[in-house]
Design a protein around this motif. Structure first.
Motif, PDB file in Angstrom:
ATOM      1  N   CYS A 200       0.849  -1.186   0.000  1.00 45.38           N
ATOM      2  CA  CYS A 200       0.000   0.000   0.000  1.00 45.38           C
ATOM      3  C   CYS A 200       0.890   1.243   0.000  1.00 45.38           C
ATOM      4  N   VAL A 202      -0.033   4.098   0.844  1.00 50.49           N
ATOM      5  CA  VAL A 202      -0.478   5.006   1.905  1.00 50.49           C
ATOM      6  C   VAL A 202       0.113   4.579   3.248  1.00 50.49           C
ATOM      7  N   CYS A 203      -0.179   3.325   3.647  1.00 43.82           N
ATOM      8  CA  CYS A 203       0.324   2.837   4.941  1.00 43.82           C
ATOM      9  C   CYS A 203       1.632   2.062   4.801  1.00 43.82           C
ATOM     10  N   TYR A 227      -3.425   1.266  -3.113  1.00 41.07           N
ATOM     11  CA  TYR A 227      -3.670   1.439  -1.685  1.00 41.07           C
ATOM     12  C   TYR A 227      -4.745   0.462  -1.231  1.00 41.07           C
ATOM     13  N   SER A 230      -9.473  -0.045   2.499  1.00 45.83           N
ATOM     14  CA  SER A 230      -9.950   0.572   3.736  1.00 45.83           C
ATOM     15  C   SER A 230      -9.650   2.065   3.799  1.00 45.83           C
ATOM     16  N   HIS A 231      -8.640   2.537   3.040  1.00 44.59           N
ATOM     17  CA  HIS A 231      -8.271   3.952   3.119  1.00 44.59           C
ATOM     18  C   HIS A 231      -9.295   4.864   2.445  1.00 44.59           C
ATOM     19  N   GLU A 232     -10.222   4.277   1.715  1.00 43.70           N
ATOM     20  CA  GLU A 232     -11.278   5.106   1.132  1.00 43.70           C
ATOM     21  C   GLU A 232     -12.325   5.499   2.163  1.00 43.70           C
ATOM     22  N   ASP A 234     -11.427   5.579   5.826  1.00 38.17           N
ATOM     23  CA  ASP A 234     -10.831   5.847   7.142  1.00 38.17           C
ATOM     24  C   ASP A 234     -10.342   7.284   7.280  1.00 38.17           C
ATOM     25  N   THR A 236      -8.586   9.115   5.316  1.00 41.05           N
ATOM     26  CA  THR A 236      -7.262   9.433   4.789  1.00 41.05           C
ATOM     27  C   THR A 236      -7.376  10.656   3.890  1.00 41.05           C
ATOM     28  N   LEU A 245      -3.917  10.148  -2.528  1.00 40.68           N
ATOM     29  CA  LEU A 245      -4.082  10.004  -1.089  1.00 40.68           C
ATOM     30  C   LEU A 245      -2.787  10.363  -0.370  1.00 40.68           C
ATOM     31  N   TRP A 248       1.431   7.989   4.744  1.00 42.03           N
ATOM     32  CA  TRP A 248       1.687   8.110   6.171  1.00 42.03           C
ATOM     33  C   TRP A 248       3.070   8.676   6.491  1.00 42.03           C
TER      34      TRP A 248
END
Length: 503
Positions: A200, A202-203, A227, A230-232, A234, A236, A245, A248
Motif C-alpha cells: 500500500c 499510503v500505509c 492502496y 480501507s483507506h477510502e 478511514d 485518509t 491520497l 503516512w
C-alpha cells in the motif's frame, strides 16, 4: 589314501574297460559276489573241489579261477585276497567318479577360454576407457569451482557451496529450509514477497488478502497509486488538486477551508488574486491568438470554497459540476470575499491569510470570474480558460445553450490551453499566428514548468478527456469530434446558428 590312477587296481582284468552305465556296473559286482559265495560254499563242504554244474552260470565262462587245491593256500591268504579284491573294486569306483568330474572340469575351462577369446576379438568396435576418479567431481553452480570434500547443497539439479547459494535480491546466502523460485533464480521468501506482493502506498504495508484469499486493492487510473480499500473510508486525506491520497510518511498542507494540498501541487499553487493576474492576462492573450478576443475587461478574483459556494447559490444562470465547483462566471451583481494578500505557510499549515469583501456590479453580460484559490498554476489556468469561454459566449450572444453544448465547448478550450502548455510547441500550437505570444507569455510563477508540473498538466487533461458526466465529459467529446472535423471557427458558427454541434 585314495589311489591316484588305474595302475593301483589289483584286478585290472575286471575293470580294464570303463563301464558306461550304472546297470552294467551293478551287474559286474553281483557276478563277482556270486562267484565268491560259490567258492566259499565249495570249501565249506570239505570236498576235494567237486563242482555242481547246475549252480554254474555264464560267469564261469568269463572268469575262471585256476585249478588249485584247498591245501595250496591257507585260510588267511584267501581272506587277504578277498579283502584286496574288495579294495580294488572301491578304488576303481572312485577313479571313475574322478575321471568323469575331471573331464567336465576340463570342458568348462575350454568353454571359458573360448568366451574370453571372443570378447577380445577385433570384431567389436573400440571404446574409450572411462577415466577413474577417486571421488565424484562436483562443480559449484555459484562460483563454478570444485566443491571438494566439504558440505554442499543440491538444488535444481546443481550443487552449491552453502555460501554460494544466494538470494538474487539481497545477495545473502539462503539458509532457510524453504525459499522461493522465479524461473531458476532463488530468493528468500521475504525478499520475493517484497518484490512481488504489492504494498500500500499510503500505509506502506503489504496489501492484505480478502475473504477469498485474493489480493484486493484500489489503484488510481492516472497515477497508478495502489492502496488498501480501507483507506477510502478511514478519513485518509486526499489532495484537492491531483486526487492522490496522503501517505503516512508525508504530510499534506492544510488550507483554511479544510482542503489538503500535496507537496507537488503546492510547488506551483496560486494563493492570492494578485499572484493570479499574470496568468489571467496570458490566457486572454491565448484567446486573442485564436481570433476570440474578449473586448470587455472582466474582473477575476480568487476566493475561498465558502465564498464560491455562496456565489453559486446567488447565480441564476449556469450549470455547475458538483460536488466540487472550482470556478464560476458570474452574471449577477454580488458581494464576494476574495483573497487579498498572499498566504504564508508555517509547519504544513497556512497562516496570515488576508481577505476583503468586494461588491461586484454588472457592466456587461459578465460580472466577474471567480476561481478557487490554492490550486496549482496549470489547474488554475485550465479553470480560467473554461470560465473565460463562458464569458466569451455570453458576450457574443450565445443564449440558452444546452449544458452539453456550452460546457462541452468550454471544456474543449480548457483542454486546448493545457495542451499548449504541456505539449511541444509544434504539436500544440493553434492554427493562428498570434498564438505564439500566448505560449511565451504563460509561465509559472517560478519562471518555468518543471517535469512535475508537466505531469500535473497531463493529469488535468486526462480528467477532462475521461470525465463521465454527460455535460462535461460527453459534451467535451462531442465538441472535440466536431472541431476535429470542421475546425473551431466553423463549429462555433454552427453552434450560434443552431445551438448544437455540427454532425
Amino acid at each position: 589314501m585314495a589311489p591316484s590312477g588305474v595302475n593301483h587296481i589289483s584286478q585290472p582284468c575286471i575293470y580294464g574297460d570303463f563301464i558306461s552305465s550304472n546297470g552294467e556296473r551293478k551287474s559286474s559286482i553281483m557276478k563277482w559276489l556270486i562267484k565268491f559265495l560259490k567258492n566259499f560254499s565249495n570249501r565249506g563242504e570239505g570236498g576235494g573241489g567237486a563242482h555242481h554244474p547246475e549252480l554254474l552260470d555264464e560267469e564261469n565262462l568269463i572268469w575262471r579261477a585256476p585249478p588249485r587245491s584247498l591245501n595250496d593256500r591257507s585260510g588267511a591268504q584267501k581272506e587277504k585276497e578277498e579283502q584286496d579284491h574288495a579294495n580294488a573294486l572301491s578304488q576303481a569306483e572312485d577313479l571313475k567318479r574322478r575321471n568323469g568330474y575331471g573331464q567336465r572340469t576340463n570342458i568348462d575351462e575350454e568353454l571359458a577360454r573360448a568366451l574370453q577369446g571372443s570378447l577380445n576379438s577385433s570384431s567389436y568396435p573400440p571404446y574409450s576407457p572411462v577415466p577413474y576418479h577417486p571421488r565424484k567431481f562436483r562443480a559449484c553452480g555459484g562460483c563454478k569451482r570444485d566443491i571438494g570434500y566439504g558440505n554442499y547443497l543440491g538444488c535444481m539439479g546443481t550443487f552449491f557451496h552453502p555460501e554460494c547459494f544466494c538470494c538474487r535480491a539481497c545477495n545473502y546466502p539462503i539458509t532457510e529450509h524453504e525459499f522461493s523460485l522465479s524461473g531458476r533464480e532463488p530468493y528468500h521468501k521475504s525478499c520475493f514477497k517484497e518484490l512481488t506482493h504489492p504494498k500500500c502506498e499510503v500505509c506502506h504495508q503489504f496489501i492484505p488478502t480478502n475473504a477469498a484469499g485474493l489480493i484486493e486493492y484500489r489503484c488510481h487510473p492516472f497515477w497508478s497509486q495502489k492502496y488498501c480499500p480501507s483507506h477510502e473510508h478511514d478519513n485518509t486525506a486526499r489532495c484537492c488538486s491531483c486526487e492522490r491520497l496522503e501517505s503516512w510518511n508525508t504530510r499534506y498542507y492544510s488550507l483554511e477551508d479544510g482542503r489538503r494540498l500535496c507537496l507537488e501541487c503546492m510547488e506551483s499553487a496560486i494563493m492570492d488574486t494578485g499572484d493570479c493576474q499574470p496568468l489571467y492576462h496570458a490566457i486572454r492573450d491565448y484567446y486573442e491568438g485564436l481570433n476570440m478576443k474578449l473586448d470587455q475587461q472582466i474582473p477575476m478574483l480568487l476566493v475561498e470554497r465558502q465564498a464560491l459556494n455562496e456565489a453559486i447559490v446567488g447565480e441564476k444562470n449556469g450549470f455547475h459540476h458538483m460536488p466540487e465547483t472550482r470556478g464560476l462566471c458570474l452574471s449577477e451583481e454580488q458581494t464576494v470575499t476574495s483573497i487579498h494578500k498572499r498566504l504564508r505557510f508555517g509547519v504544513h499549515r497556512q497562516v496570515g491569510m488576508k481577505t476583503q469583501h468586494q461588491k461586484l456590479t454588472r457592466k456587461c453580460e459578465v460580472t466577474a470570474i471567480l476561481v478557487l484559490y490554492g490550486l496549482p498554476r496549470l489547474l488554475t489556468g485550465a479553470i480560467l480558460a473554461h470560465e473565460l469561454m463562458h464569458g466569451w459566449l455570453r458576450l457574443r450572444g450565445y443564449r440558452n445553450l444546452d449544458p452539453e453544448v456550452e460546457e462541452g465547448i468550454c471544456q474543449l478550450l480548457s483542454y486546448m490551453w493545457l495542451e499548449s502548455e504541456v505539449m511541444p510547441r509544434s504539436n500544440a500550437m493553434p492554427s493562428t499566428s498570434a498564438a505564439s505570444s500566448s505560449y511565451s507569455s504563460s509561465s509559472s510563477k517560478k519562471g518555468g514548468k518543471s517535469i512535475v508540473e508537466n505531469k500535473l498538466g497531463d493529469f488535468f487533461m486526462h480528467q477532462i478527456a475521461n470525465d463521465t458526466s454527460p455535460a462535461y465529459g460527453g459534451g467535451y467529446r462531442a465538441a472535440n469530434a466536431a472541431v476535429d472535423k470542421y475546425g473551431l471557427r466553423s463549429t462555433l458558427e454552427h453552434i450560434r446558428l443552431t445551438g448544437n454541434f455540427p454532425l
